[in-house]
Motif scaffolding. Structure first.
Motif, PDB file in Angstrom:
ATOM      1  N   VAL A 121       0.829  -1.211   0.000  1.00  0.00           N
ATOM      2  CA  VAL A 121       0.000   0.000   0.000  1.00  0.00           C
ATOM      3  C   VAL A 121       0.862   1.259   0.000  1.00  0.00           C
ATOM      4  O   VAL A 121       0.547   2.246  -0.660  1.00  0.00           O
ATOM      5  CB  VAL A 121      -0.936  -0.007   1.225  1.00  0.00           C
ATOM      6  CG1 VAL A 121      -1.888   1.149   1.161  1.00  0.00           C
ATOM      7  CG2 VAL A 121      -1.703  -1.290   1.274  1.00  0.00           C
ATOM      8  N   ALA A 156       0.959   4.378  -2.686  1.00  0.00           N
ATOM      9  CA  ALA A 156       0.794   5.808  -2.385  1.00  0.00           C
ATOM     10  C   ALA A 156       1.900   6.627  -3.038  1.00  0.00           C
ATOM     11  O   ALA A 156       1.660   7.716  -3.562  1.00  0.00           O
ATOM     12  CB  ALA A 156       0.786   6.023  -0.876  1.00  0.00           C
ATOM     13  N   LEU A 164      -2.158  13.095   3.701  1.00  0.00           N
ATOM     14  CA  LEU A 164      -3.292  12.530   4.448  1.00  0.00           C
ATOM     15  C   LEU A 164      -3.429  11.028   4.165  1.00  0.00           C
ATOM     16  O   LEU A 164      -3.699  10.237   5.079  1.00  0.00           O
ATOM     17  CB  LEU A 164      -4.576  13.247   4.058  1.00  0.00           C
ATOM     18  CG  LEU A 164      -4.902  14.521   4.815  1.00  0.00           C
ATOM     19  CD1 LEU A 164      -6.201  15.093   4.309  1.00  0.00           C
ATOM     20  CD2 LEU A 164      -5.021  14.232   6.294  1.00  0.00           C
ATOM     21  N   LEU A 165      -3.244  10.645   2.892  1.00  0.00           N
ATOM     22  CA  LEU A 165      -3.357   9.217   2.557  1.00  0.00           C
ATOM     23  C   LEU A 165      -2.265   8.413   3.242  1.00  0.00           C
ATOM     24  O   LEU A 165      -2.503   7.301   3.731  1.00  0.00           O
ATOM     25  CB  LEU A 165      -3.284   9.042   1.036  1.00  0.00           C
ATOM     26  CG  LEU A 165      -4.541   9.471   0.283  1.00  0.00           C
ATOM     27  CD1 LEU A 165      -4.282   9.492  -1.199  1.00  0.00           C
ATOM     28  CD2 LEU A 165      -5.671   8.519   0.593  1.00  0.00           C
ATOM     29  N   PHE A 225      -0.834   9.246   6.040  1.00  0.00           N
ATOM     30  CA  PHE A 225      -1.287   9.179   7.438  1.00  0.00           C
ATOM     31  C   PHE A 225      -2.244   8.010   7.630  1.00  0.00           C
ATOM     32  O   PHE A 225      -2.127   7.235   8.592  1.00  0.00           O
ATOM     33  CB  PHE A 225      -2.024  10.466   7.816  1.00  0.00           C
ATOM     34  CG  PHE A 225      -1.201  11.445   8.589  1.00  0.00           C
ATOM     35  CD1 PHE A 225      -0.568  11.060   9.751  1.00  0.00           C
ATOM     36  CD2 PHE A 225      -1.086  12.744   8.168  1.00  0.00           C
ATOM     37  CE1 PHE A 225       0.185  11.960  10.469  1.00  0.00           C
ATOM     38  CE2 PHE A 225      -0.335  13.651   8.873  1.00  0.00           C
ATOM     39  CZ  PHE A 225       0.299  13.263  10.013  1.00  0.00           C
ATOM     40  N   ALA A 226      -3.206   7.889   6.706  1.00  0.00           N
ATOM     41  CA  ALA A 226      -4.187   6.800   6.824  1.00  0.00           C
ATOM     42  C   ALA A 226      -3.495   5.451   6.772  1.00  0.00           C
ATOM     43  O   ALA A 226      -3.851   4.528   7.513  1.00  0.00           O
ATOM     44  CB  ALA A 226      -5.225   6.916   5.704  1.00  0.00           C
ATOM     45  N   ILE A 227      -2.469   5.320   5.909  1.00  0.00           N
ATOM     46  CA  ILE A 227      -1.750   4.040   5.828  1.00  0.00           C
ATOM     47  C   ILE A 227      -1.017   3.772   7.139  1.00  0.00           C
ATOM     48  O   ILE A 227      -1.076   2.674   7.698  1.00  0.00           O
ATOM     49  CB  ILE A 227      -0.774   4.072   4.640  1.00  0.00           C
ATOM     50  CG1 ILE A 227      -1.535   4.124   3.336  1.00  0.00           C
ATOM     51  CG2 ILE A 227       0.139   2.860   4.658  1.00  0.00           C
ATOM     52  CD1 ILE A 227      -0.673   4.408   2.148  1.00  0.00           C
ATOM     53  N   LEU A 254      -1.581   4.979  10.187  1.00  0.00           N
ATOM     54  CA  LEU A 254      -2.428   4.790  11.361  1.00  0.00           C
ATOM     55  C   LEU A 254      -3.122   3.438  11.349  1.00  0.00           C
ATOM     56  O   LEU A 254      -3.635   2.997  12.376  1.00  0.00           O
ATOM     57  CB  LEU A 254      -3.465   5.905  11.435  1.00  0.00           C
ATOM     58  CG  LEU A 254      -2.888   7.270  11.825  1.00  0.00           C
ATOM     59  CD1 LEU A 254      -3.930   8.342  11.666  1.00  0.00           C
ATOM     60  CD2 LEU A 254      -2.373   7.239  13.239  1.00  0.00           C
ATOM     61  N   THR A 255      -3.177   2.779  10.182  1.00  0.00           N
ATOM     62  CA  THR A 255      -3.795   1.446  10.128  1.00  0.00           C
ATOM     63  C   THR A 255      -2.738   0.396   9.828  1.00  0.00           C
ATOM     64  O   THR A 255      -3.017  -0.610   9.194  1.00  0.00           O
ATOM     65  CB  THR A 255      -4.889   1.409   9.053  1.00  0.00           C
ATOM     66  OG1 THR A 255      -4.312   1.790   7.809  1.00  0.00           O
ATOM     67  CG2 THR A 255      -6.003   2.345   9.382  1.00  0.00           C
ATOM     68  N   ARG A 256      -1.523   0.639  10.301  1.00  0.00           N
ATOM     69  CA  ARG A 256      -0.393  -0.227   9.953  1.00  0.00           C
ATOM     70  C   ARG A 256      -0.601  -1.654  10.453  1.00  0.00           C
ATOM     71  O   ARG A 256      -0.082  -2.600   9.888  1.00  0.00           O
ATOM     72  CB  ARG A 256       0.888   0.364  10.551  1.00  0.00           C
ATOM     73  CG  ARG A 256       2.153  -0.051   9.863  1.00  0.00           C
ATOM     74  CD  ARG A 256       2.231   0.526   8.478  1.00  0.00           C
ATOM     75  NE  ARG A 256       3.406   0.044   7.768  1.00  0.00           N
ATOM     76  CZ  ARG A 256       3.536   0.127   6.449  1.00  0.00           C
ATOM     77  NH1 ARG A 256       2.573   0.664   5.740  1.00  0.00           N
ATOM     78  NH2 ARG A 256       4.621  -0.307   5.861  1.00  0.00           N
ATOM     79  N   GLY A 257      -1.376  -1.789  11.546  1.00  0.00           N
ATOM     80  CA  GLY A 257      -1.516  -3.103  12.152  1.00  0.00           C
ATOM     81  C   GLY A 257      -2.179  -4.133  11.269  1.00  0.00           C
ATOM     82  O   GLY A 257      -1.948  -5.332  11.430  1.00  0.00           O
ATOM     83  N   GLN A 284      -2.153  -3.944   7.754  1.00  0.00           N
ATOM     84  CA  GLN A 284      -1.724  -3.897   6.357  1.00  0.00           C
ATOM     85  C   GLN A 284      -1.142  -5.240   5.937  1.00  0.00           C
ATOM     86  O   GLN A 284      -0.042  -5.601   6.295  1.00  0.00           O
ATOM     87  CB  GLN A 284      -0.674  -2.801   6.151  1.00  0.00           C
ATOM     88  CG  GLN A 284      -1.162  -1.412   6.445  1.00  0.00           C
ATOM     89  CD  GLN A 284      -2.311  -1.005   5.561  1.00  0.00           C
ATOM     90  OE1 GLN A 284      -2.501  -1.561   4.494  1.00  0.00           O
ATOM     91  NE2 GLN A 284      -3.091  -0.065   6.015  1.00  0.00           N
TER      92      GLN A 284
END
Lengths: 105, 167
Positions: free
Chosen positions: B27, B31, B68-69, B71-73, B75-78, B80
């Motif tokens: 991911v 990006a 921002l995208l 950041f979204a990646i 913050l949801t690293r767990g 991925q």
């Protein structure tokens, strides 16, 4: 070969359809958000190409202003999308659209 | 006149980067290729005499939206584990192929010449001052959309804050 409006329009159609494919066929919410941005960029490119090539030797500015408004909406959409992704991740521990089916009939 | 090779280089890089965004399994790399795609589109805006939009594209898309995208990646690293395709992989391919064929056939066969209605500037002139005066133009202006855009941004910021606030 002279570059005309058709070249830019076909390129924008390609970008739009690649983005559409990603938005339909991916499971990760972040990737779907990225593909929606690709679609918006394809549409923007078509608007700018029209405003350049509608009449020879002048640039019509209405297309440019439409693109500015599309950018505003895209920025708002990404901000709210990021908030929704974080909320989904907090409550469900995943960001998979196929597992987020609570409201499925 | 824009040299043809410049358009072809930018177009090939843009389509290649867009395809990589969709087909890349990692991911974060997707990006980064999305940033490359945004940059080439800014270059295409320059070839279309849209100098202000090229700058806005770099500032908003490359500078803000991709951050921002990412950041979204992060913050949801767990969770991925790449970006797999859904069950709709092949139906979506057919739909997008049909949409592309319809769009291209319409784009190629239509005669796009028309009389421009609105404010114009000659090719080669800077567009930023004219855009500024056109938004507030008495006849062709965009004053109500401009106000609505401001309210939309405010509502989006407040909505994002409310959504992510700790209960």
């Amino acid at each position: 070969m002279v570059i005309g409006v058709e070249h830019y329009l076909v390129l924008s159609a390609l970008l739009f359809c690649i983005g559409l494919y990603g938005a339909l066929a991916k499971r990760n919410v972040v990737v779907i958000l990225m593909c929606i941005e690709l679609m918006l960029n394809g549409a923007n490119l078509a608007l700018v190409a029209f405003s350049r090539y509608l009449a020879p030797e002048v640039v019509l500015l209405s297309g440019h202003i439409f693109v500015i408004f599309v950018m505003v909406v895209a920025a708002a959409e990404v901000a709210v999308g990021l908030a929704i992704i974080i909320t989904l991740y907090r409550s469900r521990e995943h960001i998979d659209v196929e597992k987020a089916d609570t409201m499925k009939g | 006149m824009v040299p043809a090779w410049l358009f072809w280089i930018l177009a090939v890089v843009a389509v290649g980067a867009a395809l990589t965004v969709v087909l890349q399994r990692d991911v974060f790399r997707a990006a980064l290729f999305l940033v490359l795609c945004f940059l080439t589109i800014a270059g295409l805006y320059v070839t279309l005499n849209a100098d202000f939009l090229a700058a806005a594209q770099v500032l908003i898309y490359v500078g803000a939206i991709s951050v921002l995208l990412i950041f979204a990646i992060m913050l949801t690293r767990g969770v991925q584990r790449g970006s797999p395709f859904s069950r709709l992989k092949f139906p979506a391919l057919i739909i997008c192929g049909l949409a592309l064929a319809a769009l291209v056939s319409v784009f190629v066969t239509t005669n796009w010449g028309a009389a421009p209605l609105g404010v114009t500037v000659p090719v080669g002139d800077p567009t930023a001052p004219a855009i500024g005066s056109t938004i507030f133009h008495r006849e062709y202006g965009f004053i109500l959309p401009f106000e609505i855009a401001g309210i939309l941004l405010l509502a989006a910021i407040i909505g994002a804050i409310v959504l992510v606030r700790e209960k």
